[in-house]
Write an enzyme that holds these catalytic residues in place. Structure first.
Site, PDB file in Angstrom:
ATOM      1  N   HIS A 161     -48.075  -7.339  12.128  1.00 54.99           N
ATOM      2  CA  HIS A 161     -47.581  -8.374  13.040  1.00 54.99           C
ATOM      3  C   HIS A 161     -47.174  -7.735  14.364  1.00 54.99           C
ATOM      4  CE1 HIS A 161     -47.099 -10.565   9.157  1.00 54.99           C
ATOM      5  NE2 HIS A 161     -47.582 -11.549   9.897  1.00 54.99           N
ATOM      6  N   HIS A 198     -47.023 -16.912  18.650  1.00 53.45           N
ATOM      7  CA  HIS A 198     -46.768 -17.405  17.292  1.00 53.45           C
ATOM      8  C   HIS A 198     -46.041 -16.403  16.393  1.00 53.45           C
ATOM      9  CE1 HIS A 198     -50.205 -15.009  15.949  1.00 53.45           C
ATOM     10  NE2 HIS A 198     -49.834 -15.256  14.705  1.00 53.45           N
ATOM     11  N   ASP A 199     -46.079 -15.111  16.721  1.00 53.75           N
ATOM     12  CA  ASP A 199     -45.354 -14.113  15.926  1.00 53.75           C
ATOM     13  C   ASP A 199     -44.444 -13.230  16.786  1.00 53.75           C
ATOM     14  OD1 ASP A 199     -45.987 -14.543  13.230  1.00 53.75           O
ATOM     15  OD2 ASP A 199     -47.908 -13.512  13.390  1.00 53.75           O
ATOM     16  N   ASP A 243     -55.104 -17.549  12.620  1.00 50.77           N
ATOM     17  CA  ASP A 243     -54.081 -16.651  12.102  1.00 50.77           C
ATOM     18  C   ASP A 243     -54.545 -15.948  10.829  1.00 50.77           C
ATOM     19  OD1 ASP A 243     -51.580 -15.427  12.184  1.00 50.77           O
ATOM     20  OD2 ASP A 243     -50.575 -17.057  11.113  1.00 50.77           O
TER      21      ASP A 243
END
Length: 350
Positions: free
Chosen positions: A114, A154-155, A272
């Site tokens: 991530h 998103h992360d 994703d």
């Protein structure tokens, strides 16, 4: 008096014209460095070649990390906004956009998985999927912009631990968000907090309704990346595709925002999870990275004597068996409904 009035009108036109020229230059990327940022270590020719292949599935973001001098997310986001004409469409100052994306990129940690390279792969994959023939002229430019931003953030600020770890350890974020989509809510908080800094608030020229719509869309899409929403998302999109598809040419009819939002949430969720569908040399690297991050979490879980995550035991887990778990998650992307509607290029599913 008449002459003065005429002169005044003429002067007003000249001032208006000058103002328009200044405004146009502010929102014009032509005055910017080619890839958004000045860095002598950026490999210009290799970057140009890389971005000419955005219509080919399988993005080597490891290579982009190197040739962009550690700025894969900034350069990719800048390239997509520039190609799509979003700077001019929404009167976005490119310098403000780049500052925002640099702030986002810098808030990604050096986790095995991530990290900023993952965010870059997701924004490039999302952009690719939006271009599918089934979606021609379906989404508004604001929806496209919100989707790309959602993919980028998103992360952001991901700690390298999953939601269940934060819940099991009574982490402050789990307490703050009442154990509900803990990380996804945090990513959104960080992303919108960065807009509070005036010099990087590239949304400043949107009107109130546009800003509210943008915020809602980004929230909807980032929350949809929570794996606990996986089967709900799959059920929603299957129902949508069964009821909204025009039979003869597989074109979707999506007049309502709620329907378009369901598709966009599906696209970003697909992006994703998409790295297992990348060329094998890239897919293997991503698989190794997600395993290492899971092992690192497992090491800490053992120390804390809390339940191990499914891939967390270095001694009992092996690469081959772990692919069963990865494939289970990725089957959403490979389902017949998604394949038939979202992609016109067979290689995407080869």
């Amino acid at each position: 008096g008449g002459a003065g009035g005429a002169s005044g009108k003429h002067l007003g036109k000249r001032q208006s014209h000058a103002t328009d020229k200044i405004a146009a230059s502010l929102f014009n990327s032509e005055s910017m460095p080619m890839f958004g940022i000045n860095n002598p270590k950026i490999k210009g020719e290799k970057m140009t070649k890389f971005f000419k292949r955005l219509d080919t599935w399988g993005f080597d973001v490891f290579k982009l990390e190197t040739i962009s001098a550690g700025n894969p997310l900034v350069t990719a986001a800048y390239q997509l906004f520039n190609e799509r004409g979003l700077f001019k469409e929404f009167r976005i100052q490119p310098t403000m956009f780049v500052k925002y994306m640099l702030a986002v990129q810098n808030r990604y940690h050096d986790n095995p998985y991530h990290n900023r390279m993952h965010a870059t792969e997701v924004i490039l994959s999302t952009n690719y999927l939006i271009k599918a023939r089934a979606f021609e002229n379906i989404f508004t430019n604001l929806e496209v912009m919100a989707t790309l931003v959602a993919a980028a953030v998103h992360d952001v600020d991901h700690p390298g631990k999953n939601n269940q770890f934060l819940i099991n350890t009574n982490h402050r974020l789990a307490l703050l968000y009442n154990d509900q989509s803990v990380l996804e809510n945090h990513h959104l908080y960080v992303a919108f907090q960065l807009f509070d800094i005036p010099e990087q608030n590239f949304l400043c020229n949107l009107d109130r309704d546009q800003r509210r719509a943008f915020r809602k869309m980004v929230i909807d899409m980032v929350l949809a990346t929570d794996m606990s929403m996986h089967f709900k998302n799959l059920g929603d999109i299957k129902t949508l595709l069964e009821t909204k598809k025009v039979a003869n040419d597989s074109i979707l009819v999506l007049d309502k925002y709620s329907d378009r939002a369901d598709v966009l949430k599906c696209l970003i969720h697909c992006a994703d999870l998409a790295n297992p569908s990348a060329p094998v040399e890239l897919a293997v690297q991503w698989s190794q990275r997600i395993m290492e991050e899971s092992f690192l979490q497992g090491d800490e879980e053992k120390k804390l004597a809390i339940p191990l995550n499914p891939l967390g035991d270095r001694k009992l887990s092996n690469f081959e068996n772990c692919q069963v778990c990865v494939r289970t998650n990725a089957e959403f992307f490979f389902s017949p409904e998604i394949k038939s509607s979202f992609c016109t290029h067979q290689r995407c599913f080869n």
